[in-house]
Write an enzyme that holds these catalytic residues in place. Structure first.
Site, PDB file in Angstrom:
ATOM      1  N   GLU A 166      -9.615 -12.780 -38.828  1.00 43.26           N
ATOM      2  CA  GLU A 166      -9.769 -11.382 -38.385  1.00 43.26           C
ATOM      3  C   GLU A 166     -11.238 -11.212 -38.042  1.00 43.26           C
ATOM      4  O   GLU A 166     -12.079 -11.164 -38.949  1.00 43.26           O
ATOM      5  CB  GLU A 166      -9.378 -10.439 -39.510  1.00 43.26           C
ATOM      6  CG  GLU A 166      -7.925 -10.538 -39.917  1.00 43.26           C
ATOM      7  CD  GLU A 166      -7.001  -9.820 -38.956  1.00 43.26           C
ATOM      8  OE1 GLU A 166      -5.827 -10.177 -38.897  1.00 43.26           O
ATOM      9  OE2 GLU A 166      -7.483  -8.908 -38.252  1.00 43.26           O
ATOM     10  N   LEU A 167     -11.540 -11.123 -36.757  1.00 41.76           N
ATOM     11  CA  LEU A 167     -12.947 -11.225 -36.345  1.00 41.76           C
ATOM     12  C   LEU A 167     -13.458  -9.921 -35.723  1.00 41.76           C
ATOM     13  O   LEU A 167     -12.938  -8.855 -35.999  1.00 41.76           O
ATOM     14  CB  LEU A 167     -13.080 -12.416 -35.399  1.00 41.76           C
ATOM     15  CG  LEU A 167     -12.452 -13.723 -35.936  1.00 41.76           C
ATOM     16  CD1 LEU A 167     -12.522 -14.841 -34.915  1.00 41.76           C
ATOM     17  CD2 LEU A 167     -13.092 -14.149 -37.251  1.00 41.76           C
ATOM     18  N   LYS A 204     -13.678 -15.566 -52.006  1.00 47.44           N
ATOM     19  CA  LYS A 204     -15.131 -15.646 -51.901  1.00 47.44           C
ATOM     20  C   LYS A 204     -15.603 -14.382 -51.188  1.00 47.44           C
ATOM     21  O   LYS A 204     -15.486 -14.240 -49.967  1.00 47.44           O
ATOM     22  CB  LYS A 204     -15.532 -16.901 -51.098  1.00 47.44           C
ATOM     23  CG  LYS A 204     -17.031 -17.099 -50.982  1.00 47.44           C
ATOM     24  CD  LYS A 204     -17.486 -16.772 -49.566  1.00 47.44           C
ATOM     25  CE  LYS A 204     -18.980 -16.671 -49.448  1.00 47.44           C
ATOM     26  NZ  LYS A 204     -19.552 -15.448 -50.005  1.00 47.44           N
ATOM     27  N   PRO A 205     -16.108 -13.408 -51.963  1.00 43.18           N
ATOM     28  CA  PRO A 205     -16.603 -12.192 -51.313  1.00 43.18           C
ATOM     29  C   PRO A 205     -17.988 -12.435 -50.712  1.00 43.18           C
ATOM     30  O   PRO A 205     -18.655 -13.404 -51.079  1.00 43.18           O
ATOM     31  CB  PRO A 205     -16.686 -11.196 -52.471  1.00 43.18           C
ATOM     32  CG  PRO A 205     -16.860 -12.033 -53.700  1.00 43.18           C
ATOM     33  CD  PRO A 205     -16.278 -13.393 -53.422  1.00 43.18           C
ATOM     34  N   ASP A 206     -18.394 -11.558 -49.837  1.00 42.99           N
ATOM     35  CA  ASP A 206     -19.752 -11.653 -49.295  1.00 42.99           C
ATOM     36  C   ASP A 206     -20.748 -11.539 -50.446  1.00 42.99           C
ATOM     37  O   ASP A 206     -20.542 -10.768 -51.391  1.00 42.99           O
ATOM     38  CB  ASP A 206     -19.975 -10.519 -48.290  1.00 42.99           C
ATOM     39  CG  ASP A 206     -21.253 -10.707 -47.500  1.00 42.99           C
ATOM     40  OD1 ASP A 206     -21.152 -11.107 -46.325  1.00 42.99           O
ATOM     41  OD2 ASP A 206     -22.349 -10.457 -48.059  1.00 42.99           O
ATOM     42  N   GLU A 262     -20.709  -6.743 -29.813  1.00 48.25           N
ATOM     43  CA  GLU A 262     -20.410  -5.845 -30.926  1.00 48.25           C
ATOM     44  C   GLU A 262     -21.724  -5.365 -31.545  1.00 48.25           C
ATOM     45  O   GLU A 262     -22.579  -6.176 -31.895  1.00 48.25           O
ATOM     46  CB  GLU A 262     -19.589  -6.614 -31.964  1.00 48.25           C
ATOM     47  CG  GLU A 262     -19.146  -5.778 -33.116  1.00 48.25           C
ATOM     48  CD  GLU A 262     -18.348  -6.607 -34.116  1.00 48.25           C
ATOM     49  OE1 GLU A 262     -18.803  -7.698 -34.478  1.00 48.25           O
ATOM     50  OE2 GLU A 262     -17.264  -6.159 -34.516  1.00 48.25           O
ATOM     51  N   TRP A 293     -18.627  -7.845 -46.085  1.00 47.15           N
ATOM     52  CA  TRP A 293     -19.246  -6.789 -46.880  1.00 47.15           C
ATOM     53  C   TRP A 293     -18.844  -5.392 -46.444  1.00 47.15           C
ATOM     54  O   TRP A 293     -19.044  -4.439 -47.183  1.00 47.15           O
ATOM     55  CB  TRP A 293     -20.783  -6.894 -46.785  1.00 47.15           C
ATOM     56  CG  TRP A 293     -21.271  -7.042 -45.362  1.00 47.15           C
ATOM     57  CD1 TRP A 293     -21.560  -8.222 -44.734  1.00 47.15           C
ATOM     58  CD2 TRP A 293     -21.473  -6.020 -44.374  1.00 47.15           C
ATOM     59  NE1 TRP A 293     -21.925  -8.001 -43.419  1.00 47.15           N
ATOM     60  CE2 TRP A 293     -21.887  -6.646 -43.173  1.00 47.15           C
ATOM     61  CE3 TRP A 293     -21.349  -4.629 -44.386  1.00 47.15           C
ATOM     62  CZ2 TRP A 293     -22.172  -5.942 -42.003  1.00 47.15           C
ATOM     63  CZ3 TRP A 293     -21.636  -3.914 -43.218  1.00 47.15           C
ATOM     64  CH2 TRP A 293     -22.041  -4.577 -42.053  1.00 47.15           C
ATOM     65  N   ASN A 294     -18.313  -5.226 -45.233  1.00 44.73           N
ATOM     66  CA  ASN A 294     -18.196  -3.856 -44.710  1.00 44.73           C
ATOM     67  C   ASN A 294     -17.076  -3.050 -45.357  1.00 44.73           C
ATOM     68  O   ASN A 294     -17.208  -1.854 -45.574  1.00 44.73           O
ATOM     69  CB  ASN A 294     -18.049  -3.877 -43.177  1.00 44.73           C
ATOM     70  CG  ASN A 294     -16.822  -4.605 -42.718  1.00 44.73           C
ATOM     71  OD1 ASN A 294     -16.333  -5.510 -43.390  1.00 44.73           O
ATOM     72  ND2 ASN A 294     -16.316  -4.223 -41.569  1.00 44.73           N
ATOM     73  N   CYS A 328     -14.656  -2.938 -38.079  1.00 43.35           N
ATOM     74  CA  CYS A 328     -14.256  -3.820 -36.976  1.00 43.35           C
ATOM     75  C   CYS A 328     -13.386  -3.096 -35.953  1.00 43.35           C
ATOM     76  O   CYS A 328     -13.347  -3.496 -34.804  1.00 43.35           O
ATOM     77  CB  CYS A 328     -13.539  -5.045 -37.525  1.00 43.35           C
ATOM     78  SG  CYS A 328     -12.150  -4.610 -38.573  1.00 43.35           S
ATOM     79  N   GLY A 366     -14.412 -11.813 -40.814  1.00 43.79           N
ATOM     80  CA  GLY A 366     -15.862 -11.839 -40.628  1.00 43.79           C
ATOM     81  C   GLY A 366     -16.202 -11.937 -39.151  1.00 43.79           C
ATOM     82  O   GLY A 366     -15.393 -11.574 -38.287  1.00 43.79           O
TER      83      GLY A 366
END
Ligand code: NDP
Length: 528
Positions: A263-264, A190-192, A395, A166-167, A297, A241
């Site tokens: 990508e975390l 699949k978006p948030d 985080e 979502w960010n 992120c 995510g």
């Protein structure tokens, strides 16, 4: 600006009435599905609804994508590139409408939403320009020079699943989809569930740019249902995510023997060296730590400052942070916007309160601001933070940064590397060569010198990704395209099977091959 109630918040934007409802009709389900409400963090009110897709809906979407992909793969790369270039143009042309949707869904400041808009045409142009050469057949060294050859060809994997957060809902739905499409794949995204409308708006623009039907589809709904179903159907999954979700995605991809990029999260360090300009570094810290209210992120969350620059840097940082204007208008006024929702606000608040309870000092911020917006939180600076506290290790993903004095560059590097994460770092110095040398010693996928993240992210030719718990695989650059293709080696022999010719004894042939191998090894060593 006074706030209106209910979905009338949409009227504060340039969006026409019924815009979001029309976007939702793009999602195809064979029957009625329960609706999921989408709320805006601007007022915490409902702005629309999307279907909660089932696993069967995912199977249908992937099936349609798979049929459409057959012709798309056969189209020349140039033709695919032209569609993406037109899409990039449309994103720029329709930016006001897209910015409104991003702001409505995320509550971020408009000038932070602009970074998302800029990213898409840049990525389109990079892959449209370089895709042909990256995907071209590639001649490699032969097994037996002159007698044989070897060529590598690249075929699309088929259907790529993109799972996005979502960010940065515009950028992160697209930055992985663009190279996948260019390589000749179909994409199911699949978006948030909190930010589906921007992905739907982009799907419309892709269609308008000439992308054939069904090649880019959106499935909406709860990640725990739709995500695993998608991973079971596609040929590759590009996930962005949180680290824990990333582990479950990798496990499932592993079971299905498909590739994945992850990508975390990050706990990104910023190093201010003794020769840095404190004012410039403080400006960079403000931009890095408070862009999108810290829900980035790549944002620095821990800053290590050389003792000799500490006081000047801190004064500049506190001054600039206190001057930031928090707000939620749909224009370029406010400098910092909202957090995404109430749960996230609580998590950020808890990080700060625990840090203070453990002896940390609050130099700025540290308060929720319901008077500005239901989930707004002030840009916050902490010092004297216990190195083992949550805010120092985990985080936070909010507008919170801790500042630590260090005795010199060695301590700065050691503390920067003392983390399970390894996504992004920045080094601040007036000597760029020194900055590069320090960067080489930092265990992160990207290290920027004299900028918090933009020079790394926007270098679309250079790979981007994380070490350690920050992920697997890379986006951007040739690496970001090659992940979506299967490499096939085609090797030919000019002399028939590489075996002893008729009439030659196996002993003589073995001797000949050993001699040839020796010559080949020497030549390989000597020749450039
Ligand atoms: P999540 O991991 O919770 O969600 C990310 C996406 O995964 C959402 O679309 C979510 O769907 C979906 N999802 C949830 N459960 C599953 C599952 N079991 N299988 C497959 N997909 C699933 O992350 P957040 O939404 O909290 O995003 C914030 C995190 O993302 C932060 O840690 C941040 O650092 C990281 N991030 C990393 C970036 C990078 O480039 N390295 C960029 C941006 C963010 P839904 O929410 O609809 O249920």
């Amino acid at each position: 600006m006074s706030r209106t109630s209910g979905s009338r918040i949409v009227e504060e934007t340039t969006l026409k009435s019924g815009h979001l409802e029309r976007l939702a009709t793009r999602i195809e389900t064979p029957g009625d599905r329960p609706s999921l409400e989408v709320r805006t963090p601007v007022t915490d009110e409902t702005i629309g609804a999307i279907p909660a897709c089932t696993a069967d809906d995912v199977v249908d979407a992937v099936e349609r994508a798979r049929s459409a992909q057959v012709d798309w793969e056969r189209a020349p790369v140039d033709q695919r590139a032209a569609v993406l270039e037109r899409f990039g143009d449309l994103v720029l042309k329709r930016r006001e409408e897209l910015l409104d949707v991003v702001q409505l869904e995320t509550g971020k400041a408009r000038h932070h939403a602009v970074e998302e808009i800029l990213d898409v045409p840049l990525t389109c142009s990079y892959y449209a320009t370089n895709g042909t050469s990256i995907l071209a057949d590639d001649d490699r060294a032969a097994a037996v020079p002159l007698a044989s050859d070897a060529t590598v060809t690249y075929d699309p994997v088929g259907v790529v699943g993109v799972i996005s957060p979502w960010n940065y809902p515009l950028t992160l739905a697209m930055t992985d989809a663009i190279p996948a499409l260019l390589a000749g794949n179909a994409v199911v995204c699949k978006p948030d569930e909190r930010t589906p409308f921007i992905a739907l708006a982009l799907a419309n623009l892709l269609a308008e740019a000439g992308l054939p039907d069904d090649l880019f589809q959106i499935v909406t709904g709860d990640g725990a249902t739709v995500g695993p179903a998608l991973i079971d159907e596609v040929d590759y999954v590009a996930f962005t995510g949180g680290t824990e979700t990333g582990r479950t995605v990798a496990e499932r991809a592993g079971r299905n023997l498909i590739g994945c990029s992850l990508e975390l999260g990050g706990k990104n360090p910023m190093l201010v060296l003794d020769d840095a300009d404190p004012g410039t570094a403080a400006r960079g810290a403000v931009k890095g730590a408070f862009t999108n209210a810290g829900q980035l992120c790549l944002a620095p969350e821990r800053i290590y400052v050389d003792d000799r620059r500490y006081d000047e840097f801190l004064d500049a940082l506190v001054g600039a942070t206190r001057r930031l204007d928090l707000g939620l208008e749909f224009d370029y006024g406010p400098e910092v916007g909202s957090l995404i929702d109430g749960d996230h606000l609580e998590s950020v608040r808890e990080h700060v309160e625990r840090a203070v309870a453990d002896g940390g000092s609050l130099l700025s911020g540290g308060r929720a601001r319901p008077d500005v917006g239901p989930f707004c939180y002030e840009p916050t600076i902490l010092t004297d933070v216990d190195p083992d506290s949550r805010v120092a290790c985990e985080e936070t993903f909010g507008p919170v940064v801790s500042v630590h004095p260090v005795s010199g560059v060695d301590e700065a590097i050691e503390r920067a590397n003392d983390s399970e994460y390894g996504l992004n770092a920045s080094v601040w110095t007036t000597d760029r060569e020194r900055g590069r040398a320090v960067a080489r010693q930092i265990d992160c996928g990207t290290v920027c010198v004299n900028d918090p993240y933009t020079v790394g992210w926007a270098a679309t030719d250079a790979p981007m990704g994380g070490f350690g718990d920050s992920g697997l695989g890379r986006r951007h650059g040739p690496e970001g395209l090659r992940r979506y293709v299967d490499a096939r080696t085609i090797a030919t022999s000019r002399i028939g099977p590489l075996d002893a010719p008729p009439g030659v004894s196996p002993r003589w042939f073995a001797r000949f091959m050993l001699g040839l191998t020796n010559v080949q090894r020497r030549l390989t060593r000597w020749l450039p």
